[in-house]
Design a protein around this motif. Structure first.
Motif, PDB file in Angstrom:
ATOM      1  N   LYS A   1       0.740  -1.198  -0.287  1.00 25.34           N
ATOM      2  CA  LYS A   1       0.217  -0.241  -0.298  1.00 25.34           C
ATOM      3  C   LYS A   1       1.011   1.361  -0.187  1.00 25.34           C
ATOM      4  O   LYS A   1       0.378   2.310  -0.336  1.00 25.34           O
ATOM      5  N   GLU A   2       2.404   1.541   0.537  1.00 26.87           N
ATOM      6  CA  GLU A   2       3.023   2.396   0.505  1.00 26.87           C
ATOM      7  C   GLU A   2       3.475   2.596  -0.696  1.00 26.87           C
ATOM      8  O   GLU A   2       3.842   3.316  -1.173  1.00 26.87           O
ATOM      9  N   ASP A   3       4.083   1.467  -1.203  1.00 23.35           N
ATOM     10  CA  ASP A   3       4.093   1.909  -3.096  1.00 23.35           C
ATOM     11  C   ASP A   3       2.590   2.521  -4.019  1.00 23.35           C
ATOM     12  O   ASP A   3       3.044   3.263  -4.922  1.00 23.35           O
ATOM     13  N   ALA A   4       1.501   2.191  -3.536  1.00 21.40           N
ATOM     14  CA  ALA A   4       0.588   2.695  -3.800  1.00 21.40           C
ATOM     15  C   ALA A   4       0.270   3.716  -3.749  1.00 21.40           C
ATOM     16  O   ALA A   4       0.014   4.740  -4.905  1.00 21.40           O
ATOM     17  N   ALA A   5       0.470   4.623  -2.837  1.00 20.00           N
ATOM     18  CA  ALA A   5       0.360   5.301  -2.467  1.00 20.00           C
ATOM     19  C   ALA A   5       1.461   6.409  -2.979  1.00 20.00           C
ATOM     20  O   ALA A   5       0.714   7.173  -3.692  1.00 20.00           O
ATOM     21  N   LYS A   6       2.313   5.693  -2.822  1.00 18.55           N
ATOM     22  CA  LYS A   6       3.763   6.923  -3.763  1.00 18.55           C
ATOM     23  C   LYS A   6       3.287   7.210  -4.938  1.00 18.55           C
ATOM     24  O   LYS A   6       3.683   7.995  -5.994  1.00 18.55           O
ATOM     25  N   VAL A   7       2.981   5.728  -5.862  1.00 20.34           N
ATOM     26  CA  VAL A   7       2.815   5.804  -7.114  1.00 20.34           C
ATOM     27  C   VAL A   7       1.729   6.862  -7.531  1.00 20.34           C
ATOM     28  O   VAL A   7       1.951   7.728  -8.244  1.00 20.34           O
ATOM     29  N   GLN A   8       0.532   7.343  -6.537  1.00 22.56           N
ATOM     30  CA  GLN A   8       0.034   8.068  -6.942  1.00 22.56           C
ATOM     31  C   GLN A   8       0.251   8.984  -6.306  1.00 22.56           C
ATOM     32  O   GLN A   8      -0.257  10.007  -7.436  1.00 22.56           O
ATOM     33  N   HIS A   9       0.930   9.305  -5.768  1.00 20.30           N
ATOM     34  CA  HIS A   9       1.369  10.990  -5.495  1.00 20.30           C
ATOM     35  C   HIS A   9       1.902  10.854  -6.326  1.00 20.30           C
ATOM     36  O   HIS A   9       1.873  12.537  -7.143  1.00 20.30           O
TER      37      HIS A   9
ATOM     38  N   PHE B   1      -2.201   3.979 -14.160  1.00 22.36           N
ATOM     39  CA  PHE B   1      -1.660   2.971 -13.945  1.00 22.36           C
ATOM     40  C   PHE B   1      -1.703   2.757 -12.277  1.00 22.36           C
ATOM     41  O   PHE B   1      -1.150   1.963 -11.299  1.00 22.36           O
ATOM     42  N   SER B   2      -1.305   3.837 -11.380  1.00 24.82           N
ATOM     43  CA  SER B   2      -1.302   4.221  -9.503  1.00 24.82           C
ATOM     44  C   SER B   2      -3.009   3.789  -9.500  1.00 24.82           C
ATOM     45  O   SER B   2      -2.505   2.374  -8.501  1.00 24.82           O
ATOM     46  N   ALA B   3      -3.771   3.657 -10.377  1.00 25.22           N
ATOM     47  CA  ALA B   3      -5.063   2.575  -9.737  1.00 25.22           C
ATOM     48  C   ALA B   3      -5.024   0.844  -9.381  1.00 25.22           C
ATOM     49  O   ALA B   3      -5.331   0.544  -8.885  1.00 25.22           O
ATOM     50  N   THR B   4      -4.336   0.550 -10.587  1.00 27.00           N
ATOM     51  CA  THR B   4      -3.681  -0.687 -10.570  1.00 27.00           C
ATOM     52  C   THR B   4      -2.698  -1.184  -9.826  1.00 27.00           C
ATOM     53  O   THR B   4      -3.204  -2.222  -9.313  1.00 27.00           O
ATOM     54  N   VAL B   5      -1.977  -0.247  -9.333  1.00 28.18           N
ATOM     55  CA  VAL B   5      -1.146  -0.571  -8.727  1.00 28.18           C
ATOM     56  C   VAL B   5      -1.667  -0.807  -7.116  1.00 28.18           C
ATOM     57  O   VAL B   5      -1.643  -1.577  -6.571  1.00 28.18           O
TER      58      VAL B   5
END
Length: 117
Positions: free
Chosen positions: A77-85, A100-104
């Motif tokens: 989830k930390e990866d996902a938050a970083k990508v979304q940011h 892409f961030s939604a997929t992550v």
């Protein structure tokens, strides 16, 4: 000659639509702006805007690539938050449901559920 420089709003709209600003485009805008002013790019002008947008896009690609190279079952989830940011910064708005961030995020949510039980 000023009409040769794209307005900052046009550059932002391009980023908002997900169209990249290349380094060569940012450099060309800086060169044109320098020619126009005779002393270099204008602080906060089109060249600075183009370079900033390019750098944000580059940062998104670096972070996205880093996460994409991880085994899917190790995406957090930390990866996902970083990508979304970084994707939001690159686009200038929150990424959509097909981003892409939604997929992550979906992969990270799946992993979190899998590790719970």
């Amino acid at each position: 000659m000023e009409s040769e420089l794209p307005p900052k709003e046009q550059l932002a709209a391009q980023a908002h639509e997900g169209l990249p600003i290349t380094q060569s485009a940012a450099s060309a805008i800086a060169a044109a702006e320098s020619d126009m002013t005779g002393r270099g790019p204008i602080k906060g002008g089109p060249a600075a805007t183009a370079q900033s947008l390019h750098d944000r896009e580059d940062n998104f690609l670096a972070v996205a690539g880093e996460v994409a190279r991880k085994p899917a079952d190790q995406v957090t989830k930390e990866d996902a938050a970083k990508v979304q940011h970084v994707e939001a910064r690159a686009l200038g708005h929150a990424p959509g449901k097909d981003s892409f961030s939604a997929t992550v995020q979906s992969i990270a949510d799946h992993n979190a559920r899998s590790h719970q039980g």
